[in-house]
Structures are given as C-alpha cells and as structure tokens.
Write a protein that holds these residues in place. Structure first.
Motif, mmCIF file in Angstrom:
data_model
loop_
_atom_site.group_PDB
_atom_site.id
_atom_site.type_symbol
_atom_site.label_atom_id
_atom_site.label_comp_id
_atom_site.label_asym_id
_atom_site.label_seq_id
_atom_site.Cartn_x
_atom_site.Cartn_y
_atom_site.Cartn_z
ATOM 1 N N TYR A 9 35.023 8.586 56.096
ATOM 2 C CA TYR A 9 35.271 7.806 54.883
ATOM 3 C C TYR A 9 34.925 8.612 53.641
ATOM 4 O O TYR A 9 34.102 9.523 53.668
ATOM 5 C CB TYR A 9 34.487 6.491 54.886
ATOM 6 C CG TYR A 9 33.016 6.586 55.188
ATOM 7 C CD1 TYR A 9 32.071 6.865 54.205
ATOM 8 C CD2 TYR A 9 32.547 6.364 56.487
ATOM 9 C CE1 TYR A 9 30.716 6.926 54.493
ATOM 10 C CE2 TYR A 9 31.189 6.430 56.788
ATOM 11 C CZ TYR A 9 30.287 6.714 55.789
ATOM 12 O OH TYR A 9 28.945 6.791 56.079
ATOM 13 N N TYR A 14 32.098 2.905 47.424
ATOM 14 C CA TYR A 14 31.201 2.050 48.199
ATOM 15 C C TYR A 14 29.734 2.223 47.793
ATOM 16 O O TYR A 14 29.315 3.294 47.371
ATOM 17 C CB TYR A 14 31.360 2.340 49.685
ATOM 18 C CG TYR A 14 32.778 2.107 50.155
ATOM 19 C CD1 TYR A 14 33.225 0.825 50.452
ATOM 20 C CD2 TYR A 14 33.683 3.167 50.233
ATOM 21 C CE1 TYR A 14 34.541 0.604 50.839
ATOM 22 C CE2 TYR A 14 34.998 2.954 50.623
ATOM 23 C CZ TYR A 14 35.423 1.661 50.925
ATOM 24 O OH TYR A 14 36.719 1.453 51.285
ATOM 25 N N THR A 19 25.412 -2.810 54.628
ATOM 26 C CA THR A 19 25.791 -4.041 53.944
ATOM 27 C C THR A 19 24.855 -4.316 52.777
ATOM 28 O O THR A 19 23.636 -4.254 52.916
ATOM 29 C CB THR A 19 25.754 -5.229 54.933
ATOM 30 O OG1 THR A 19 26.714 -4.990 55.977
ATOM 31 C CG2 THR A 19 26.075 -6.535 54.236
ATOM 32 N N THR A 24 30.184 -3.667 47.595
ATOM 33 C CA THR A 24 30.956 -3.409 48.805
ATOM 34 C C THR A 24 30.403 -2.193 49.541
ATOM 35 O O THR A 24 30.117 -1.163 48.925
ATOM 36 C CB THR A 24 32.429 -3.146 48.452
ATOM 37 O OG1 THR A 24 32.941 -4.264 47.723
ATOM 38 C CG2 THR A 24 33.266 -2.943 49.702
ATOM 39 N N VAL A 26 30.578 0.363 53.280
ATOM 40 C CA VAL A 26 31.464 0.804 54.358
ATOM 41 C C VAL A 26 31.289 -0.106 55.572
ATOM 42 O O VAL A 26 32.273 -0.507 56.209
ATOM 43 C CB VAL A 26 31.179 2.272 54.726
ATOM 44 C CG1 VAL A 26 32.087 2.720 55.878
ATOM 45 C CG2 VAL A 26 31.362 3.187 53.525
ATOM 46 N N THR A 28 30.360 -3.295 55.769
ATOM 47 C CA THR A 28 30.994 -4.597 55.553
ATOM 48 C C THR A 28 32.504 -4.500 55.681
ATOM 49 O O THR A 28 33.151 -5.371 56.273
ATOM 50 C CB THR A 28 30.625 -5.136 54.153
ATOM 51 O OG1 THR A 28 29.208 -5.276 54.070
ATOM 52 C CG2 THR A 28 31.278 -6.483 53.909
ATOM 53 N N THR A 29 33.087 -3.436 55.132
ATOM 54 C CA THR A 29 34.539 -3.250 55.172
ATOM 55 C C THR A 29 35.024 -3.029 56.593
ATOM 56 O O THR A 29 36.054 -3.592 57.011
ATOM 57 C CB THR A 29 34.937 -2.069 54.277
ATOM 58 O OG1 THR A 29 34.406 -2.268 52.956
ATOM 59 C CG2 THR A 29 36.448 -1.929 54.188
ATOM 60 N N ALA A 32 34.733 -6.292 58.573
ATOM 61 C CA ALA A 32 35.780 -7.242 58.173
ATOM 62 C C ALA A 32 37.096 -6.921 58.867
ATOM 63 O O ALA A 32 37.816 -7.833 59.307
ATOM 64 C CB ALA A 32 35.956 -7.220 56.656
ATOM 65 N N ALA A 33 37.434 -5.628 58.997
ATOM 66 C CA ALA A 33 38.664 -5.233 59.675
ATOM 67 C C ALA A 33 38.608 -5.577 61.159
ATOM 68 O O ALA A 33 39.581 -6.090 61.730
ATOM 69 C CB ALA A 33 38.915 -3.738 59.482
ATOM 70 N N LEU A 83 42.291 -1.426 57.249
ATOM 71 C CA LEU A 83 41.276 -0.745 56.446
ATOM 72 C C LEU A 83 41.887 -0.120 55.199
ATOM 73 O O LEU A 83 43.060 0.271 55.196
ATOM 74 C CB LEU A 83 40.605 0.348 57.276
ATOM 75 C CG LEU A 83 39.649 -0.111 58.384
ATOM 76 C CD1 LEU A 83 39.354 1.038 59.336
ATOM 77 C CD2 LEU A 83 38.348 -0.655 57.771
ATOM 78 N N PRO A 84 41.105 0.020 54.125
ATOM 79 C CA PRO A 84 41.591 0.746 52.945
ATOM 80 C C PRO A 84 41.803 2.215 53.285
ATOM 81 O O PRO A 84 41.302 2.722 54.301
ATOM 82 C CB PRO A 84 40.468 0.551 51.921
ATOM 83 C CG PRO A 84 39.260 0.234 52.729
ATOM 84 C CD PRO A 84 39.738 -0.508 53.939
#
Length: 260
Positions: A9, A14, A19, A24, A26, A28-29, A32-33, A83-84
């Motif tokens: 990443y 971030y 968390t 935000t 990494v 948490t992201t 979420a995915a 994911l972003p």
C-alpha cells in the motif's frame, strides 16, 4: 482456518495501519473490503503497525475463517476491485493455526528514501531534502548503531512496550546517484517511530552538525529528547517481512485448493 494476506500500500492517504477513531486506516479499509466480499464482519492482524503516511511494498496480515476457502485469482481480483488503488492484495494463502502474522515474523526490513531533486512522479514517496549529505559519515554512524541493542533514545516517549531492545541485522546508507540516498535497516522488531528518528538523527551527522561521539552518547543516554527530529513519514517503506520457511511454504507452492 487461518490465512495470510500479502499486500502492499501507499500510505499517503491513511492514518497508519491500525484502525483509528479519527481517521481512515489501511486496516479499516482492508477489513471493509473483506467484509463486503464475504458478507459478514472480517478482522485482520498485521505483522506490525506502520505510522501515518508510511508505505509498504510488502506487508502481511492474517484473517480467520470458520471453514476452508478457495482463494482463487479471480476472487483476489474482485477484492482488489473493491479496494482503492493505493492498496493491493497480492496473495492469500493458508497457514497453520499457530502461525501468526505478527508473532511468527522473524524480521522487518525498512528502507528510507531521500532525494535532493523534486520529482513530479515521486511526490509523497521520497523525502525531498536539498542539503548535501555525507553518506560516509552516516555509514560510520551505522557501524556504531550496530554495536547496540537498546534503542530507547529513538523511540517515541509514549511507546507502550516492556523493553527497548532490538536485534539489528544490518543498517547502512546506499548512494543511488548524486541526488538520491537510501537507508536500509533490518531488525527483529522496531520501536514506535524508531526508523524515522534514526534517519533524522543521522541527517544531522550527514550535515556535519553532530559528531559520531555525540551520536553514541545519545544512544547510551536512552533519552528521546537528545536525539534528532524524526524524518518525515513519506520517505519510509516497509519492504519485507520475514517468516520461517514452513510458514511461507503454502505461498511458494501456489494457491492450491486453499487447504492445508
């Protein structure tokens, strides 16, 4: 069933790996995915927590599932679509129940990038620092660093740890070209803010504003207030996390059927 996730990443957007209540992360992201793809809450544990703005070329985290699951290339592709663009999953592979992303890791390897020239393409990925640095002196400082194991002087004061000892495997500066330097450091563990504070202190040495004798005195003092400023986060990369061969065996054999 426990599975390791290998990912990378860009940390610019971030508030670090872990968390956070006010930003935000990494973690948490990624969670979420996984939650969206599996349709139920998913939680991950990483090999270590990177600070806000720090990048990772290689990071590992583990996730647990009630039943064995086949992580195909198409499934991982679907996760990467959720994911972003600044977070990428490379592989997900099964490990033994006792294998742990954090506690099974044997080393972490970081690099810190410094460039004298501004770049339109490396913004946020290197520390733009114009003054000339003497890497020969900085490498002499590395030799001193390798003679020690207690690095409390380079740890943030609020670090919640039981001890400040780390086993350094190597630490050195590499001249890439006349405008670029890279710091390499590998250890069994790192303290909160340790690499960036070491870099910031060595920059003082590279500018001949701090002697090697004073550098060793700072290490021996075990006093963070005597070390230099922490270098900015944007130049720091986690580049490799090491595990015993038996932990990564499933990865080297490919995805297989997702079972062990």
């Amino acid at each position: 069933m426990r599975y390791f996730i290998e990912l990378s990443y860009r940390g610019t957007a971030y508030h670090g790996w872990q968390t956070q209540a006010n930003g935000t992360s990494v973690q948490t992201t990624l969670e979420a995915a996984l939650t969206q793809r599996f349709g139920k809450p998913m939680y991950v544990m990483a090999s270590g927590r990177t600070d806000a703005g720090v990048h990772a070329r290689q990071q590992f985290a583990h996730v647990e599932l009630v039943e064995p699951f086949l992580f195909t290339d198409s499934f991982i592709y679907s996760l990467n679509c959720i994911l972003p663009e600044d977070i990428v999953i490379h592989r997900i592979f099964p490990v033994r129940e006792k294998d742990h992303a954090r506690f099974s890791a044997t080393f972490r390897y970081y690099q810190y990038l410094i460039s004298r020239q501004k770049s339109a393409f490396e913004s946020g990925l290197t520390y733009h620092f114009r003054p000339t640095l003497d890497e020969i002196l900085m490498n002499e400082a590395c030799k001193i660093l390798l003679q020690h194991t207690n690095f409390q002087s380079f740890s943030k004061a609020r670090a919640n740890v039981t001890h400040f000892n780390c086993r350094l495997d190597f630490a050195y500066w590499e001249r890439i070209n006349e405008d670029s330097l890279t710091f390499h450091i590998r250890a069994d563990r790192f303290l909160w803010g340790m690499v960036r504070t070491i870099v910031g202190t060595m920059i003082e040495i590279g500018q001949k504003r701090m002697s090697l004798e004073l550098f060793e005195q700072i290490i021996l003092s075990r006093d963070r207030n005597k070390a230099g400023r922490a270098a900015p986060a944007n130049g720091l990369f986690l580049v490799e996390v090491g595990y015993p061969n038996e932990v990564l065996l499933a990865r080297s054999m490919g995805q297989g059927a997702g079972f062990i």
